[in-house]
Design an enzyme around this catalytic site. Structure first.
Site, short mmCIF file in Angstrom:
data_model
loop_
_atom_site.label_atom_id
_atom_site.label_comp_id
_atom_site.label_asym_id
_atom_site.label_seq_id
_atom_site.Cartn_x
_atom_site.Cartn_y
_atom_site.Cartn_z
N GLU A 86 31.88 39.35 35.88
CA GLU A 86 30.78 40.25 36.25
C GLU A 86 29.93 39.68 37.38
OE1 GLU A 86 28.45 41.32 32.81
OE2 GLU A 86 30.23 41.91 31.67
N ASP B 264 38.83 38.63 30.01
CA ASP B 264 37.45 38.85 30.47
C ASP B 264 36.67 37.56 30.28
OD1 ASP B 264 35.45 40.40 31.49
OD2 ASP B 264 35.00 41.46 29.62
N ASP C 70 35.21 41.09 26.75
CA ASP C 70 34.23 40.37 25.93
C ASP C 70 33.46 41.37 25.07
OD1 ASP C 70 32.64 41.50 27.89
OD2 ASP C 70 31.57 39.66 28.39
N SER C 71 33.74 42.68 25.27
CA SER C 71 33.19 43.71 24.37
C SER C 71 33.68 43.50 22.95
CB SER C 71 33.57 45.10 24.87
OG SER C 71 34.95 45.19 25.13
N LYS D 122 38.81 39.02 34.70
CA LYS D 122 37.71 39.85 35.21
C LYS D 122 36.41 39.08 35.01
CE LYS D 122 35.72 43.31 32.81
NZ LYS D 122 34.33 42.81 32.82
N GLU E 84 30.96 50.13 36.71
CA GLU E 84 30.55 50.63 35.39
C GLU E 84 29.23 51.38 35.49
OE1 GLU E 84 30.70 47.85 32.13
OE2 GLU E 84 29.62 49.22 30.80
O1 KIV Z 1 34.25 43.78 27.94
C1 KIV Z 1 34.54 44.92 28.28
O2 KIV Z 1 35.16 45.70 27.56
C2 KIV Z 1 34.07 45.36 29.59
C3 KIV Z 1 34.04 46.84 29.83
C4 KIV Z 1 32.81 47.41 29.23
C5 KIV Z 1 34.10 47.13 31.25
O3 KIV Z 1 33.71 44.56 30.39
#
Ligand code: KIV
Length: 286
Positions: free
Chosen positions: A122, A90, A51-52, A120, A189
């Site tokens: 959080e 993500d 989600d980055s 993934k 992280e």
């Molecule tokens: O979204 C992402 O790229 C991440 C990384 C910063 C771990 O969650």
């Protein structure tokens, strides 16, 4: 598309085999077809469609605004270019917080609509029930603890986590809760190296680090950081391997110069037609 090394698809058992052999698992983010293509060709083991993208692709100052639909679109592009890489989608902010049903449905979209190998998300103890439900639905889950960007406001910004005994203890509890809930891997992280080592030694599942030192089964970085394509900010834990941003700016400036000096387009960039057809066109009465 053929995979770069004629490799068969990377699976979770392959990743565990690497852990047992002590071979570091390499993981990067990717959001687009060309980037994922070069990762496939290089033989990278894992991709995170993070989600980055909210920051690196869309220019937002946090990961919060990106939506499920946007994340799915990027996963689809990446999957097409990287058929043999183990790809994780993500889960964006608020896609797994409201209810267990919502969490399962949104996690499932990454597999059903984009062909991802897992997801993934959080958080630790507070989302362990959602992790259990997603895993029970047959979806592989990687947990993410330490600095969790979706809750960076609560954490006081993008800061190293686990620097006190109290916060390290709650991180260890988060890691154990995720493992207990069935996560196949846990990403740490921005965690001090000694704390990572303790967590790694307590867990049986795969550990990955981004800014968490060497004591993990695998390492993750954001692709834009390692190739010099994120002009806003470079975290301390990043090693930069190329400067594509500078290369791109040079290419743009050279193109502008060529156009303005009438050097481009040159003969080799032009299309021609036969003299006969040209004469016919010239005689047309329009
Ligand atoms: O979204 C992402 O790229 C991440 C990384 C910063 C771990 O969650």
């Amino acid at each position: 598309m053929a995979s770069g090394k004629g490799r068969k698809k990377v699976t979770i058992p392959d990743l565990y085999k690497m852990k047992r052999k002590g071979e570091t698992i390499t993981w990067l983010t990717a959001y687009t077809f060309p980037t994922a293509h070069y990762m496939e060709q290089a033989g990278l083991e894992m991709i995170l469609v993070g989600d980055s993208a909210s920051m690196t692709i869309y220019g937002n100052d946090s990961t919060l605004p990106i939506t499920m639909d946007t994340c799915i679109g990027h996963c689809q592009a990446v999957r097409k270019a990287a058929p043999s890489v183990f790809v994780l989608g993500d889960m964006p902010f608020l896609s797994y917080h409201k209810s267990t049903e919502d969490a399962i449905y949104n996690a499932g979209r990454f597999l059903k609509e984009a062909g991802c190998d897992g997801i993934k998300l959080e958080g630790g103890v507070r989302i362990a029930d959602k992790v259990r439900a997603i895993v029970d639905a047959g979806i592989s889950v990687c947990g993410h603890i330490g600095l969790t960007p979706q809750s960076s406001a609560m954490l006081g910004g993008f800061k190293v986590q686990g620097k006190t005994a109290e916060s390290a203890k709650s991180m260890i509890e988060d890691a154990l809760a995720l493992q207990e809930a069935g996560a196949f891997a846990i990403l740490l992280e921005c965690v001090p190296t000694p704390v990572t080592k303790i967590i790694h030694e307590k867990l049986n599942v795969l550990t990955f680090g981004i800014g968490a030192g060497p004591h993990c089964d695998g390492q993750l970085l954001i692709i834009h950081d390692i190739v010099g394509l994120y002009p806003i900010f470079q975290p301390k834990f990043v090693k930069q391997y190329a400067n594509l941003g500078a290369d791109m700016q040079n290419a743009i400036e050279e193109y502008m110069k060529d156009c303005k000096e009438k050097v481009f387009p040159a003969k080799e960039h032009e299309f021609s037609i036969s003299r006969e057809e040209l004469e016919k066109i010239e005689q047309l009465e329009i």
